[in-house]
Design an enzyme around this catalytic site. Structure first.
Site, mmCIF file in Angstrom:
data_model
loop_
_atom_site.group_PDB
_atom_site.id
_atom_site.type_symbol
_atom_site.label_atom_id
_atom_site.label_comp_id
_atom_site.label_asym_id
_atom_site.label_seq_id
_atom_site.Cartn_x
_atom_site.Cartn_y
_atom_site.Cartn_z
ATOM 1 N N ASN A 118 -6.822 -7.757 -11.403
ATOM 2 C CA ASN A 118 -5.230 -7.563 -11.866
ATOM 3 C C ASN A 118 -4.307 -8.937 -11.255
ATOM 4 O OD1 ASN A 118 -2.909 -6.935 -9.876
ATOM 5 N ND2 ASN A 118 -4.499 -5.778 -8.601
ATOM 6 N N PHE A 122 3.503 -6.940 -8.815
ATOM 7 C CA PHE A 122 4.795 -5.818 -7.986
ATOM 8 C C PHE A 122 5.612 -5.625 -9.151
ATOM 9 C CE2 PHE A 122 4.796 -7.792 -3.370
ATOM 10 C CZ PHE A 122 3.220 -7.893 -3.113
ATOM 11 N N SER A 190 -0.333 -10.258 -1.167
ATOM 12 C CA SER A 190 -1.111 -9.857 -2.648
ATOM 13 C C SER A 190 -1.165 -11.183 -3.157
ATOM 14 C CB SER A 190 -0.023 -8.641 -3.515
ATOM 15 O OG SER A 190 0.291 -9.149 -4.979
ATOM 16 N N ASN A 192 -0.369 -12.258 -5.818
ATOM 17 C CA ASN A 192 -0.029 -12.287 -7.053
ATOM 18 C C ASN A 192 1.324 -12.539 -7.902
ATOM 19 O OD1 ASN A 192 -2.613 -11.861 -8.919
ATOM 20 N ND2 ASN A 192 -2.622 -9.769 -7.567
ATOM 21 N N THR A 193 1.773 -12.868 -6.401
ATOM 22 C CA THR A 193 3.720 -13.343 -5.687
ATOM 23 C C THR A 193 3.387 -15.000 -5.467
ATOM 24 O OG1 THR A 193 4.197 -11.504 -5.846
ATOM 25 C CG2 THR A 193 5.421 -12.736 -4.967
ATOM 26 N N LYS A 232 -0.483 -5.247 6.093
ATOM 27 C CA LYS A 232 -1.415 -4.955 5.341
ATOM 28 C C LYS A 232 -2.066 -7.268 4.689
ATOM 29 C CE LYS A 232 -3.769 -3.768 1.172
ATOM 30 N NZ LYS A 232 -3.737 -2.337 -0.232
#
Length: 358
Positions: A118, A122, A190, A192-193, A232
């Site tokens: 994915n 966010f 993450s 994805n940022t 995390k």
């Protein structure tokens, strides 16, 4: 609706459900759960909660199986997940302002490896909408769906916020979620940022956690409660990086660590359809790297420092391996998509049996 049935029925329905685009199936699922939670229809996915309490970070976790952040970003389905028998549920990641996330398509199944990729980024409705949903959850009010389940609230930064101003976003989110959370998770992992993972580096992490710890003290006084803080981290870290993170967590009085988020590695899925899509890989292929980081964290942190293990749990044996690696409790996400809600009770019962033998 992918999560709304016992595992036996889920196995029959999954081929049909997997005919949908993954993100569309995800949205259908959450819509269904949101509509049916706290109604008689919730019996389709409800299960008795396994009683296996454990004390961590000043909290009593009813059992050792939780839902990982990312599945319910807007906190719409807290009561539905409570009904599935989770001991704790983590919702988010939430950012101060609503944002659409990355362009679609941005979620891909790799069923040959029980995996997902994915690059959602966010996508969420923002802090105000998130908090409104958290406050609607009946299991937080001792009502009809009264539950001892714990609730974690996971916070991040907006994509448009420059990385040098990231601390401002985390503090804004912390201010909002603090009075409503059993624990708060600082998501710095993450993929994805843009540049988010740079916050795991020594100097950036030190500055972020210093600011968060200072704000927590003020919020604790204001709200007369101490909400534990978890951080995390990613699986794509070497042992030296893990050691630096462990030392920084301790130095700033963090209460625990969640290991791990998704991976950028593709070795385990090379050659498969969608394997070269950008984003974070979750599911079975991240299991070993997650367990490696957990073991390194436990070695660096010593006994007694809470570790939540997540990544690649698709069976009771996988959950037990996380505990063996050094985790205290576990979370699932991709396993729920591939196995259905029966995995929650299966894993919780296995961990209870293991604990009883110890």
């Amino acid at each position: 609706m992918p999560l709304m049935m016992p595992s036996s029925l889920y196995g029959l329905a999954r081929p049909f459900l997997f005919g949908f685009d993954p993100e569309h199936a995800h949205e259908i699922t959450l819509d269904g759960l949101a509509r049916t939670q706290n109604t008689p229809l919730a019996c389709a996915y409800s299960a008795p909660r396994v009683n296996d309490p454990i004390q961590l970070a000043g909290l009593t976790f009813p059992n050792r199986v939780g839902l990982a952040a990312g599945l319910d970003k807007n906190a719409r389905c807290i009561d539905a997940f409570a009904a599935m028998g989770f001991g704790f549920v983590e919702v988010g990641t939430v950012t101060p302002k609503a944002q659409p996330g990355n362009p679609k398509p941005r979620m891909f199944r790799l069923p040959q490896r029980d995996a997902l990729i994915n690059r959602l980024g966010f996508n969420n409705d923002g802090l105000d909408a998130f908090l409104a949903n958290v406050q609607k959850a009946r299991c937080r009010k001792g009502g009809v769906a009264r539950s001892p389940m714990l609730l974690g609230l996971n916070i991040g930064k907006n994509a448009a916020t420059p990385i040098e101003r990231a601390v401002d976003d985390y503090l804004a989110c912390l201010d909002g979620v603090y009075p409503h959370a059993d624990y708060v998770t600082i998501n710095i992992s993450s993929p994805n940022t843009a540049n988010l993972r740079t916050l795991q580096s020594d100097e950036a992490l030190d500055a972020l956690l210093g600011a968060v710890a200072e704000r927590r003290e003020a919020l604790g006084t204001r709200h007369n409660k101490r909400s534990p803080l978890f951080v995390k981290i990613a699986p794509d870290l070497d042992e030296a990086q893990v050691a630096v993170i462990a030392a920084t967590l301790k130095r700033h009085g963090m209460d625990g660590v969640i290991a791990t988020n998704t991976t950028l590695a593709r070795d385990a899925v090379k050659g498969l359809p969608h394997a070269d899509e950008a984003g974070g890989l979750s599911g079975a292929p991240v299991r070993e790297s997650s367990n490696r980081v957990i073991a390194q964290l436990r070695a660096a942190l010593g006994t007694g420092f809470p570790i939540i293990g997540v990544g690649g749990i698709l069976s009771a044996a996988d959950a037990k391996a996380k505990i063996a690696a050094g985790a205290d409790v576990v979370q699932i996400y991709t396993g729920l998509i591939y196995r259905g809600p029966g995995l929650v009770r299966e894993a919780a019962q296995a961990l209870l049996r293991d604990r009883s033998k110890a």
